[in-house]
Design a protein around this motif. Structure first.
Motif, PDB file in Angstrom:
ATOM      1  N   PRO A 174       0.472  -1.389   0.299  1.00 25.40           N
ATOM      2  CA  PRO A 174      -0.149   0.254   0.165  1.00 25.40           C
ATOM      3  C   PRO A 174       0.616   1.380  -0.188  1.00 25.40           C
ATOM      4  CG  PRO A 174      -0.669  -1.383   1.642  1.00 25.40           C
ATOM      5  CD  PRO A 174       0.520  -1.848   1.157  1.00 25.40           C
ATOM      6  N   GLY A 175       2.153   1.102   0.625  1.00 25.47           N
ATOM      7  CA  GLY A 175       2.992   2.370   0.475  1.00 25.47           C
ATOM      8  C   GLY A 175       3.493   3.442  -1.033  1.00 25.47           C
ATOM      9  N   LYS A 176       3.559   2.508  -1.524  1.00 24.99           N
ATOM     10  CA  LYS A 176       3.703   2.429  -3.438  1.00 24.99           C
ATOM     11  C   LYS A 176       2.211   3.614  -3.778  1.00 24.99           C
ATOM     12  CE  LYS A 176       7.020  -0.645  -4.355  1.00 24.99           C
ATOM     13  NZ  LYS A 176       6.924  -2.513  -5.443  1.00 24.99           N
ATOM     14  N   ILE A 177       1.201   2.871  -3.198  1.00 24.75           N
ATOM     15  CA  ILE A 177      -0.291   3.486  -3.852  1.00 24.75           C
ATOM     16  C   ILE A 177      -0.310   4.886  -3.429  1.00 24.75           C
ATOM     17  CG2 ILE A 177      -2.549   3.363  -4.000  1.00 24.75           C
ATOM     18  CD1 ILE A 177      -2.313   0.362  -4.058  1.00 24.75           C
ATOM     19  N   TYR A 182      -8.337   0.881   0.345  1.00 25.99           N
ATOM     20  CA  TYR A 182      -7.990   1.795  -0.312  1.00 25.99           C
ATOM     21  C   TYR A 182      -8.001   1.943  -1.652  1.00 25.99           C
ATOM     22  CZ  TYR A 182      -4.188  -0.796   2.054  1.00 25.99           C
ATOM     23  OH  TYR A 182      -3.827  -1.381   2.879  1.00 25.99           O
ATOM     24  N   MET A 183      -9.761   2.333  -1.961  1.00 26.65           N
ATOM     25  CA  MET A 183     -10.105   3.881  -2.341  1.00 26.65           C
ATOM     26  C   MET A 183      -9.909   5.173  -2.871  1.00 26.65           C
ATOM     27  SD  MET A 183     -13.244   5.617  -3.462  1.00 26.65           S
ATOM     28  CE  MET A 183     -14.099   5.027  -2.328  1.00 26.65           C
ATOM     29  N   PRO A 184     -10.581   5.610  -1.544  1.00 28.49           N
ATOM     30  CA  PRO A 184      -9.447   6.864  -1.947  1.00 28.49           C
ATOM     31  C   PRO A 184      -8.058   7.373  -2.129  1.00 28.49           C
ATOM     32  CG  PRO A 184     -11.189   6.799   0.405  1.00 28.49           C
ATOM     33  CD  PRO A 184     -10.413   5.012  -0.951  1.00 28.49           C
ATOM     34  N   LEU A 185      -7.259   6.175  -2.727  1.00 29.93           N
ATOM     35  CA  LEU A 185      -5.951   6.573  -2.511  1.00 29.93           C
ATOM     36  C   LEU A 185      -5.236   6.170  -4.166  1.00 29.93           C
ATOM     37  CD1 LEU A 185      -4.446   4.973   0.772  1.00 29.93           C
ATOM     38  CD2 LEU A 185      -4.764   7.465   0.301  1.00 29.93           C
ATOM     39  N   LEU A 186      -6.797   5.946  -4.978  1.00 30.51           N
ATOM     40  CA  LEU A 186      -6.369   5.547  -6.232  1.00 30.51           C
ATOM     41  C   LEU A 186      -6.939   5.799  -6.919  1.00 30.51           C
ATOM     42  CD1 LEU A 186      -8.343   1.566  -5.682  1.00 30.51           C
ATOM     43  CD2 LEU A 186      -5.912   1.891  -5.181  1.00 30.51           C
ATOM     44  N   ILE A 187      -5.937   5.883  -7.949  1.00 27.03           N
ATOM     45  CA  ILE A 187      -6.268   6.130  -9.007  1.00 27.03           C
ATOM     46  C   ILE A 187      -6.866   6.091 -10.660  1.00 27.03           C
ATOM     47  CG2 ILE A 187      -4.537   8.269 -11.152  1.00 27.03           C
ATOM     48  CD1 ILE A 187      -2.517   8.649  -9.150  1.00 27.03           C
ATOM     49  N   LEU A 188      -7.622   6.766 -11.132  1.00 32.24           N
ATOM     50  CA  LEU A 188      -8.727   5.979 -11.817  1.00 32.24           C
ATOM     51  C   LEU A 188      -7.939   6.073 -13.322  1.00 32.24           C
ATOM     52  CD1 LEU A 188     -10.942   4.613 -12.619  1.00 32.24           C
ATOM     53  CD2 LEU A 188     -12.126   6.469 -12.694  1.00 32.24           C
ATOM     54  N   ASP A 189      -7.332   5.213 -13.925  1.00 31.40           N
ATOM     55  CA  ASP A 189      -6.981   5.625 -15.124  1.00 31.40           C
ATOM     56  C   ASP A 189      -6.091   3.913 -15.525  1.00 31.40           C
ATOM     57  OD1 ASP A 189      -4.176   4.264 -15.299  1.00 31.40           O
ATOM     58  OD2 ASP A 189      -3.430   6.251 -14.559  1.00 31.40           O
ATOM     59  N   ARG A 190      -6.321   3.574 -17.104  1.00 28.11           N
ATOM     60  CA  ARG A 190      -6.604   1.853 -17.863  1.00 28.11           C
ATOM     61  C   ARG A 190      -5.320   1.720 -17.170  1.00 28.11           C
ATOM     62  NH1 ARG A 190      -8.056   3.540 -23.804  1.00 28.11           N
ATOM     63  NH2 ARG A 190      -9.790   5.150 -22.642  1.00 28.11           N
ATOM     64  N   SER A 213      -2.024  -2.198 -12.171  1.00 31.18           N
ATOM     65  CA  SER A 213      -1.093  -2.192 -11.751  1.00 31.18           C
ATOM     66  C   SER A 213      -1.154  -2.389  -9.943  1.00 31.18           C
ATOM     67  CB  SER A 213      -0.099  -1.361 -11.627  1.00 31.18           C
ATOM     68  OG  SER A 213      -0.826   0.109 -11.548  1.00 31.18           O
ATOM     69  N   ASP A 214      -2.646  -2.066  -9.792  1.00 36.32           N
ATOM     70  CA  ASP A 214      -3.091  -2.525  -8.252  1.00 36.32           C
ATOM     71  C   ASP A 214      -3.263  -3.320  -7.718  1.00 36.32           C
ATOM     72  OD1 ASP A 214      -1.960   0.274  -8.121  1.00 36.32           O
ATOM     73  OD2 ASP A 214      -3.809   1.672  -8.116  1.00 36.32           O
ATOM     74  N   LEU A 215      -3.970  -4.163  -8.375  1.00 35.26           N
ATOM     75  CA  LEU A 215      -4.305  -5.514  -8.470  1.00 35.26           C
ATOM     76  C   LEU A 215      -4.043  -6.051  -7.406  1.00 35.26           C
ATOM     77  CD1 LEU A 215      -5.652  -6.674 -12.539  1.00 35.26           C
ATOM     78  CD2 LEU A 215      -7.167  -5.963  -9.673  1.00 35.26           C
ATOM     79  N   PRO A 216      -2.419  -6.829  -7.640  1.00 31.02           N
ATOM     80  CA  PRO A 216      -2.034  -7.483  -6.509  1.00 31.02           C
ATOM     81  C   PRO A 216      -2.863  -6.662  -4.886  1.00 31.02           C
ATOM     82  CG  PRO A 216      -0.848  -6.891  -7.632  1.00 31.02           C
ATOM     83  CD  PRO A 216      -1.601  -6.340  -7.707  1.00 31.02           C
ATOM     84  N   VAL A 217      -3.101  -5.515  -4.639  1.00 30.93           N
ATOM     85  CA  VAL A 217      -3.201  -4.704  -3.323  1.00 30.93           C
ATOM     86  C   VAL A 217      -4.765  -4.627  -3.039  1.00 30.93           C
ATOM     87  CG1 VAL A 217      -3.406  -2.634  -1.563  1.00 30.93           C
ATOM     88  CG2 VAL A 217      -0.579  -3.439  -2.922  1.00 30.93           C
ATOM     89  N   THR A 218      -5.574  -4.598  -4.154  1.00 33.05           N
ATOM     90  CA  THR A 218      -6.587  -3.957  -4.179  1.00 33.05           C
ATOM     91  C   THR A 218      -7.627  -6.051  -4.371  1.00 33.05           C
ATOM     92  OG1 THR A 218      -7.302  -4.645  -6.508  1.00 33.05           O
ATOM     93  CG2 THR A 218      -7.125  -2.097  -5.682  1.00 33.05           C
TER      94      THR A 218
END
Length: 1851
Positions: A416-419, A1746-1754, A1759-1764
């Motif tokens: 999560p720190g990378k996010i 982690y939804m409030p921290l995520l960036i919405l692009d294609r 890249s966020d799949l392992p965490v989400t």
């Protein structure tokens, strides 16, 4: 077997040496034996088996050796040898296990070497070492040794290949073996540790071994403490091995970078152990210590800090945030400090890295938070860290002036720190691309929080985040249910969000927003109170530094203190923080700031009121009386208290009084505001307080702030004004004084506006008592005001007065109109004077008889003689037709036609009454029957009559059809056929020309369905026009074609009529045919060289072959053969061309319209010497054309005025031209035919032009010019002139008064006859009958004409004068309408109720001013009335009148048109502050018309004209938007047929937008948005009263949908992006209102269709998705679209996927889970696997914590799949699908793995796995992310699947 028996017997010998010799003999024989006895034969295999299974150790030992030699010498296959040894191992005694394992190890080494390291196996279980491991437990120790030996002996081949070969064994031992027994669990540990120790012996080859072992750590079981213990033991050995290898490479100065990267991977893997969900706390500290050891060793060895170590800092950050125990926290802090010191010593902090932003900044808030720990060691470590971080964070503040964009540094996110760091990078650098936004923007309020829908407007991340958390907090306070995800947000996210926001506080632009985020987090999470308080102190100290210089942020940070007090436990701490600033010796600025902070603290928590009250005591005003800044802060605080809590304000009433008693105007103003709030809350009586404070009031006339505050207070006196008349009178006087003050500046504007608002609270009678002549004075103030704010308040005040007047209006008796004008009196007695004396008959004055006489006796009802009425009228027809002389004069023919209409109306009425007398019949049939009888008589008489009579009868036939209703289409059709027959009788000129004119009249009134007959008539006219040899016939055809044009493109067909398009195109072609034919004919006849006329021909280049014409008018080589007698023929052509201008305009050809106007004007003579000269051919033809021009100009000018194509300068020039022309003609003493015709036409045209201009009421005419022109017209008949000239002069006079004689094509207008209240002026703008300026001249002129009609020696002149007067009388008195009164016309006609107003009423004053200001100042800013009225003032007056319930009966159409043109013509003089609002007055005119269209037909006509497609296209975009938006209002006032045409025109207009180059993209979008809104209002108000109306709306929606943009944010600007979103939102709202059946049918998606309509399919899906979100259609409608959506290219479906996920936020948990499962299942077979995986990323990201921290692009969703995914599936509500989902995801990963690793296939678009090749670019990163995701979810996989996952070679 017998061959080997003797040797096998020797194996039983007791001596081991003999046994070995026997074995050697057996294998020697196997080497040399024939095939039947070799090792592959049955005897050979049996012999080998007996040897290997022998009980003798010597035999077994030698057998293994010999077998290995056989394999080594290639006498036996390797696989066979392994099989023999493995079989023997499985059945051997335990003491021989090691021996067999050694043999197998030897063969494995041999096979590996033979394959040069490429030896691989089909499955994990086929690996020889794994087979050995699976057979017996005793093999493990020896197997470890063999593995080590294998690695040592094969290192020369390559350690990478060796590790790849051993990787399945290692993973198998880790995943499978430990589940059997404890001793077996030690094998994996033993093997991995042995391999780690081997690295120490082989340091040069150790890197591949280390990488393999590091990756294996991810698969160690971690289910209990023992598992963690084993893992930590292995991790310790691995770290030690790494240190040994590292020292070796550093000493050798080789591969240092590679070993450092390996160390980074080791650090990341080790740190992940401490963040595992089921970790045990006792192992966290050892993990951190290992990390510390690895870092210290590298630093001690002198290695430099590398950029890759960034991930270590982020992992440490995750560990620190999750740590709750002191020993863990101190350990992490120490590691961070060591890391930062190493980073600093390496020069990385000095900017040498090229990066101005450091990940360690995330530790600021955690470190500040730890300062509240009771542990001294933690405080010391945290303090040391804060000092370092402060130096880091100050550099961007002081050094960097421009933000440096930071690129993404991570392709796959595992912690999560990378996010968080990525989010911080994006926010800091502000480089979010248009295609990217934040998850919180789209999903926060679409499902997680109940709202109306997804917000489509890009908003800052901070504002959305604050809104989300505060909404959740409010729901919890209200005991409303919250979802589990919301609970997680509230418990786990605030700390992480604060870490990001605390860094952003130092950002130059986003600092204030970051402070707001910290404030919000303090409100939602009480645990953050102390850390945030410490944060305030930290940032206050930093921003207070002089070298930082951020005073604005210092105040912003201090503003956080009050919000912390929302938690009661924090109130004492906050107050104690503020109070030291409130000592008497404190800096005054700090004292005032602290006062405000304490006030805000009280606003957050009432517990602070005691401290605040002590600061605001009245004595403090005395103490600080000379310190204005302190007094202002106290007064402001008192004001805020009174506003927020009036009850607390009462406790400070003495302090309020002290404020008012202060002599400073600003402080007193704040006191007045405080008292105003108390009075509004009714805790203090206003008039009681006023008696006390009134004496302290300062002079408000000198200070606008004080005046404004007084108004706020004085408005409170409205409630009890009548109870305190004297005091309220004083209050009202002050308010009026302020309102009428002429102060300048913004502050005075605000004060005056508040004064008018306050006055609006009082009753009008109370104000009238204090303000004499209130209405007069208030309107005068309004007329002189220009400030928008004041005008808005004045508008509300005037509307209140208007409402009062309406409620208390007097009832006026409705009076009958009285004849008060002398001209009207003369006209009233005209029939009696001319016909009643018996001296004259209809034969002598035929024209007047047609217009004035009724030929049915008055007592016919009593006598029952209606049966003879038809015969009587028939006789009169014959008599008048014989006596009415037309003289081959086109204009006289039109006069005759116009007169016959009145006669025909009476005849039809008489016949209808006759039918009533005979038999009762259906009302609809009576007009047709009556007309049928008349038609038969007229056709019979016409056939029998002489030419002179026949001409009149045919014209009368046209008049008959003109007055018939369209329902009598059988009669009209019969008349049309009769006239067509006459038209083609070329031998009878009189029949042709009269039939041509009447056919044109008939074509203009045919039934809407008579397309064929209309086309036939026009085609006939065009044919005769081209083929006739008679110029006069050609002219008549031109007039007829002009009549025919009036009805073209004016009707609409049913929306579902398939031929509607062809009909319209046919009419457009007809118009082009007409214009080209007329133009070519004029060119033929005149041989003109006019380029303008040629250009007009080119505008309509249709094929003219059918008309016998050449395509090019290249025929001007004939002789000049026209004579003066052809004047009226050419005049007819010009008149027809001018009459066609309306039809040309309806086609949308504006250029052609302007060309026609310019042509007609160019043929106007403009007062040149008019002498006919046969030598000047071109000039002579211009003279002939000038006659028609004089007659056509009024038609052209009237039309161009309506559509705003006529300038004032042109109009003045034309009027002066008529005046000069008539004057010149009168001065020429010549009486030729051309001269008489031109004088007649110019006089009649001049009068009509005057009437047209003045009737429209848009332009004014100078009185002097007008009188001079009227006097010239008078001279035409008062001086000795030929009768035709006299007729022209008389017609000029009566036409100027509105007779419209001979101008039947002028657009009818329901001009209001009421007398507008106009001031005296040098210009006239109203009808001449209503103007007193020219009344004496006109009266005398009319008296002269009357005398001629009454008694004249010249019968012809007497006839003409009576005829002219009759036209005027008929125009003024006749109110006849068409016979079919019951048939509704195209425009809704509403009777105007007589509206009587007193002269001093506000409505009358506003209306009169509006009329006069336009008439006196239009285009003349320097007129005698003063300055030019301001556009804003006029707009405000219109807004007031729009809200008036009724209006006087003025000429509103003219007023509105003048106002609309007013702004255009003074546009250059507009003030600069109005420049961006250009068009506001025209827009308000439109709103005014819509507001009162139901009451005034004039306004309805005006709206009808504007809504006509051709006119609508020429309007400004803002007016078009307004009309489209107010579509429902238009529909309410239009009739059903007009509504259908309106909707049809709108659909055509929308279609034309696609190819229109005039509008820019933004204007097109706004037009479509307005139309969507207008259609929705139509649907909202249930106006679907007809199927055609609904079909029209649906057609418009279909067209709009086809224009709906397919949203691609990467290709549009941000503003356009917002407009696109708004358009989509409005479209969906409109679709919500349509009938369900039509909606579902329209949105039906044909999934079998190819890509021809792919974009439309996606748009339909997106509309359907949004409708599901709004609950308009069920969610099940989306279920059938899954397969389609997930099998499309993600570049096309991205936005649709986002919408689907946003919609699913509203769904139940089971539905979300099913969509997730379906998506992963479809990914296993999809041609585009990235699409369902994107959806999985979207859904998992939107539902995880982690939804409030995520960036919405294609790419981020990948890249966020392992965490989400791991976060989502650990949620209890999602765990139910975890196993199935993970297994399916692994299957999809395997598919991707085979796709990536297989060799590329040949031609084609699909790979062997059925994946489209366009996905190739995503393959490597997609595989890596999916593998990481599966790894994070491996605990949900069965063992076999875990092994499969581990064995995937992902690099």
């Amino acid at each position: 077997m017998e061959s080997y028996a003797p040797l096998l017997e020797k194996l039983r010998l007791p001596q081991p040496s003999l046994q070995r010799l026997a074995v050697i003999s057996i294998f020697s024989k196997l080497r040399s034996a024939p095939n039947r006895l070799d090792s592959d034969s049955e005897p050979g295999r049996e012999a080998i088996t007996q040897c290997l299974l022998s009980a003798s150790s010597a035999v077994v030992d030698q057998s293994v050796r010999e077998l290995c030699r056989l394999v080594a010498d290639l006498k036996m296959d390797l696989s066979r040898g392994l099989l023999e040894l493995q079989s023997a191992l499985e059945g051997s005694e335990p003491r021989f296990v090691g021996l067999f394992v050694k043999g197998i190890g030897l063969l494995v080494r041999l096979g590996f070497q033979r394959s040069d390291g490429s030896w691989r196996f089909a499955s994990t279980e086929a690996h020889p070492f794994i087979k050995v491991l699976s057979y017996r437990a005793e093999v493990r120790d020896e197997l470890v040794r063999q593995v080590v030996l294998f690695m040592v002996q094969n290192k020369q081949i390559g350690m990478e290949e060796v590790c790849e070969f051993l990787r399945p064994l290692l993973y198998y031992s880790i995943l499978r073996v430990p589940f059997s027994d404890f001793s077996s669990a030690l094998f994996a540990r033993h093997l991995s540790i042995s391999m780690a120790l081997l690295c120490c012996s082989l340091p040069d080859d150790a890197i591949p071994i280390l990488k393999l072992l590091i990756r294996c750590m991810k698969y160690f079981p971690q289910k209990n403490a023992d598992d963690f213990g084993s893992l930590m033991d292995f991790a310790g050995h691995l770290v030690e091995a790494f240190i040994v290898v590292l020292r070796h490479f550093v000493a050798a100065q080789m591969l240092v970078t590679d070993i450092q990267l390996c160390g980074v991977e080791l650090l990341e893997t080790v740190l992940q152990l401490s963040t595992h969900p089921v970790k045990h706390s006792r192992w966290s500290e050892p993990v951190v210590e290992l990390t510390k050891r690895l870092l210290l060793v590298q630093k001690d060895l002198g290695l430099r800090y590398t950029h890759e170590l960034t991930s270590i800092s982020l992992s440490l950050f995750t560990v620190l945030v999750q740590s709750e125990l002191e020993h863990e926290q101190i350990s992490v802090l120490k590691v961070i400090l060591h890391l930062l010191k190493w980073k600093t010593d390496s020069g990385y902090m000095d900017g040498n890295s090229g990066c101005a932003f450091h990940e360690e900044l995330l530790f600021i808030f955690p470190a500040i938070s730890l300062m509240s720990s009771p542990s001294k060691s933690i405080k010391e470590a945290a303090g040391e860290l804060i000092v370092i971080l402060q130096k880091m964070i100050e550099k961007p503040l002081i050094v960097l002036k421009n933000d440096i964009p930071i690129k993404d540094q991570f392709q796959s996110v595992s912690v999560p720190g990378k996010i968080m760091f990525r989010l911080l990078q994006q926010l800091w650098s502000q480089d979010l691309s248009p295609s990217s936004k934040f998850f919180i923007e789209t999903f926060a309020f679409s499902g997680t929080i109940e709202s109306e829908g997804v917000s489509r407007v890009r908003r800052p991340w901070a504002s959305k985040l604050i809104e989300l958390f505060l909404t959740i907090a409010d729901r919890k306070k209200c005991s409303l249910p919250v979802t589990p995800a919301q609970e997680v947000f509230m418990t786990e996210m605030p700390m992480r969000i604060c870490t990001v926001a605390s860094v952003l506080v130092t950002h130059q632009l986003q600092g204030p927003a970051a402070v707001d985020v910290l404030t919000a987090m303090g409100l939602v999470d009480p645990k953050l109170g102390i850390p945030l308080l410490l944060g305030v102190l930290f940032f206050t100290n930093m921003f207070a530094r002089k070298d930082v210089g951020r005073g604005d942020m210092l105040l912003k940070v201090l503003g956080m203190l009050p919000s912390l007090a929302s938690n009661s436990s924090m109130v004492p701490l906050v107050v104690q923080t503020i109070l030291p600033l409130l000592h008497n010796n404190t800096n005054l600025v700090l004292y005032s700031a602290a006062t405000r902070l304490l006030c805000q603290t009280w606003a957050a928590n009432d517990r602070a009121f005691g401290s605040l009250q002590g600061i605001l005591l009245p004595k403090n005003f005395t103490e600080f009386g000379h310190e204005k800044v302190v007094c202002l802060s106290m007064a402001t605080s008192i004001r805020d208290i009174c506003r927020k809590n009036p009850d607390r304000g009462v406790d400070l009433i003495l302090s309020v009084s002290s404020c008012i008693e202060m002599q400073d105007p600003l402080i007193q103003a704040l006191g007045f505001q405080s008292l105003a709030h108390l009075c509004e809350a009714d805790v203090v009586d206003f008039y009681t307080a006023w008696d006390v404070i009134g004496k302290h009031m300062l002079d408000y006339s000198k200070d606008p702030n004080l005046a404004h505050s007084m108004c706020l207070l004085l408005r409170c006196g409205a409630m009890d004004a009548q109870a305190y008349p004297e005091a309220s009178g004083h209050v009202l006087k002050m308010l009026w004084d302020i309102a009428s003050t002429h102060g300048n500046g913004f502050k005075w504007s605000k004060a005056r506006a508040s004064a008018f608002d306050a006055l609006s609270q009082y009753e009008i009678p109370d104000i009238e008592k204090i303000v004499p002549e209130l209405r007069e004075r208030s309107t005068c103030l309004l007329f002189s005001e220009t400030n928008d704010e004041i005008l808005g308040s004045m508008e509300r005040f005037q509307v209140k007065i208007i409402a009062y007047e309406h409620m208390n209006r007097r009832r006026f008796a409705k009076e009958r109109k009285a004849v008060t004008n002398k001209i009207e009196k003369l006209l009233d007695v005209l029939p009696q004077v001319i016909f009643s004396s018996g001296e004259r008959s209809a034969r002598e004055c035929p024209g007047a008889a047609l217009l004035c006489l009724s030929f049915t006796p008055k007592d016919s009802i009593k006598k029952g003689v209606y049966a003879d009425a038809h015969a009587l009228y028939e006789n009169m027809l014959v008599e008048i037709a014989a006596s009415l002389q037309l003289s081959r004069n086109t204009f006289v023919a039109l006069l005759s036609l116009q007169s016959w209409k009145s006669f025909m109306r009476r005849w039809i009425r008489a016949n209808m009454l006759s039918l009533d007398a005979k038999v009762s019949s259906v009302a609809l049939d009576k007009p047709s029957k009556a007309a049928h009888d008349i038609l038969k008589s007229m056709m019979r008489i016409a056939e029998e009559s002489i030419p002179r009579s026949a001409e009149n009868i045919v014209l009368a036939l046209g008049a008959l059809c003109a007055v018939l209703p369209q329902s009598a289409h059988t009669v009209i059709s019969a008349a049309s056929k009769f006239l067509l027959n006459w038209l083609f009788q070329f031998e009878h000129e009189h029949r042709q020309w009269s039939a041509a004119i009447s056919l044109g009249v008939i074509s203009s009134c045919l039934h809407v369905t008579d397309h064929k007959l209309k086309f036939q008539n026009i085609s006939g006219l065009v044919e005769v026009l081209s083929s006739s040899k008679s110029t006069f016939v050609k002219g008549a055809c031109g007039v007829g074609l002009g009549f025919s044009c009036q009805d073209l493109l004016t009707r609409t067909e049913a929306a579902d009529n398939p031929d509607r398009g062809s009909y319209k195109m046919g009419e457009v072609e007809l118009i082009g045919n007409i214009i080209r034919s007329l133009s070519l004919t004029i060119l033929e006849l005149t041989k003109s060289s006019s380029q303008l006329l040629r250009n007009l021909c080119e505008c309509f280049s249709n094929d003219m072959v059918e008309n016998g014409r050449h395509k090019s008018p290249d025929f001007l080589n004939e002789d000049c053969d026209l004579v003066e007698e052809d004047t009226w023929g050419l005049a007819g052509l010009v008149l027809g061309l001018g009459s066609s201008i309306t039809a040309v305009y309806r086609t949308g050809e504006i250029d052609a319209t302007l060309k026609i106007k310019d042509l007609i004007i160019s043929w106007f003579p403009h007062a040149k010497p008019f002498i006919w000269s046969s030598d000047s051919c071109d000039e002579g033809y211009k003279m002939l054309l000038s006659v028609g021009s004089c007659l056509a100009l009024p038609l052209v000018v009237a039309f161009c005025q309506r559509v705003e194509l006529m300038d004032v300068g042109e109009l003045d020039h034309l009027i002066n031209g008529y005046r000069e022309l008539i004057s010149e003609l009168l001065s020429v003493k010549k009486s030729g035919a051309l001269h008489q015709s031109l004088l007649m036409a110019s006089c009649a045209g001049a009068g009509s032009l005057l009437a047209c201009v003045l009737k429209e009421g848009i332009d004014s005419i100078e009185v002097g010019c007008l009188k001079e022109l009227l006097d010239l017209l008078r001279r035409c008949y008062s001086d000795p002139q030929p009768p035709s000239t006299c007729l022209g002069g008389m017609l000029g006079i009566v036409n100027s008064l509105g007779a419209e004689a001979g101008f039947v094509l002028i657009h009818p207008s329901s001009s209001n006859c009421s007398r507008d209240r106009l001031k005296e002026s040098s210009h006239v703008i109203c009808a001449l009958l209503s103007s007193p300026v020219c009344e004496p001249l006109l009266t005398s002129s009319m008296q002269e004409i009357f005398l001629v009609a009454q008694q004249s020696d010249d019968n012809e002149l007497q006839h003409y004068s009576a005829w002219a007067l009759s036209f005027l009388r008929h125009s003024l008195w006749s109110k006849e309408v068409k016979v079919d009164d019951h048939v509704q016309t195209d425009t809704t006609v509403s009777e105007v109720v007589s509206q009587n107003f007193s002269n001093d009423s506000v409505v009358m004053k506003l209306c009169s001013w509006l009329t006069n200001v336009n008439s006196s100042n239009m285009n003349r800013p320097t007129s005698e009335t003063g300055n030019t009225p301001d556009v804003r003032t006029i707009r405000t007056v219109l807004k007031c009148l729009s809200r008036a319930p009724r209006l006087p009966n003025f000429n509103w159409k003219a007023i509105v048109r003048r106002s609309m043109r007013y702004e255009v013509e003074i546009g250059n003089a507009l003030p600069s502050d109005l420049a961006p609002q250009k068009g506001i007055l025209r827009l308000e005119c439109l709103n005014f018309s819509l507001a009162h269209a139901s009451l005034f037909d004039q306004l309805l006509e005006f709206l009808d004209e504007l809504s006509e497609l051709s006119r609508f296209k020429t309007l400004e975009p803002n007016l078009q938007c307004c009309l489209l938006f107010r579509l429902a209002d238009l529909v309410k006032v239009f009739s059903s047929s007009r509504r259908e045409k309106l909707l049809s025109d709108i659909a055509d207009f929308l279609l034309s937008l696609t190819s229109n180059q005039v509008y820019n993209l933004d204007q097109k979008i706004l037009l479509r948005i307005s139309c969507w809104k207008g259609l929705r209002q139509c649907l909202d108000e249930a106006l679907l009263d007809s199927e055609e109306y609904l079909l029209g709306i649906e057609r418009c929606m279909v067209v709009l949908f086809s224009l709906l943009p397919s949203y691609h944010p990467t290709s549009i600007a941000e503003a356009e992006h917002m407009n696109f979103n708004e358009e989509w939102s409005e479209a969906v709202r409109c679709f919500e209102k349509v009938p369900r059946d039509w909606l579902l049918n329209f949105l039906q998606v044909e999934l079998d269709e190819e890509n021809r309509r792919f974009i439309d399919i996606l748009k339909k899906i997106e509309v359907k998705v949004r409708l599901v979100r709004s609950n308009s259609i069920p969610l099940a409608e989306l279920g059938s679209l899954k397969a389609f959506l997930f099998n499309c290219n993600s570049n096309d479906t991205w936005n649709v996927l986002v919408e689907v996920v946003a919609t699913l936020q509203h769904a139940e948990g089971s539905i979300k889970r099913q969509w997730l499962v379906d998506a992963v299942e479809i990914s296993c077979v999809s041609t585009y696997p990235s699409t369902p995986l994107q959806f999985i990323g979207l859904l998992s990201g939107s539902c995880c914590k982690y939804m409030p921290l995520l960036i919405l692009d294609r790419f981020s969703v990948f890249s966020d799949l392992p965490v989400t995914l791991s976060s989502l599936l650990t949620n209890p509500s999602w765990t139910v699908i975890a196993e199935h989902f993970t297994a399916t995801l692994l299957a999809s990963t395997e598919r991707i793995y085979h796709w990536v690793t297989q060799p590329p296939c040949g031609e084609g678009t699909l790979t062997l796995q059925g994946i489209d090749k366009s996905e190739n670019s995503l393959a490597p990163s997609l595989l890596q992310v999916m593998h990481d995701a599966c790894t994070s979810l491996q605990n949900y996989l069965p063992l076999e699947k875990q092994i499969t996952l581990a064995n995937m070679a992902i690099h």
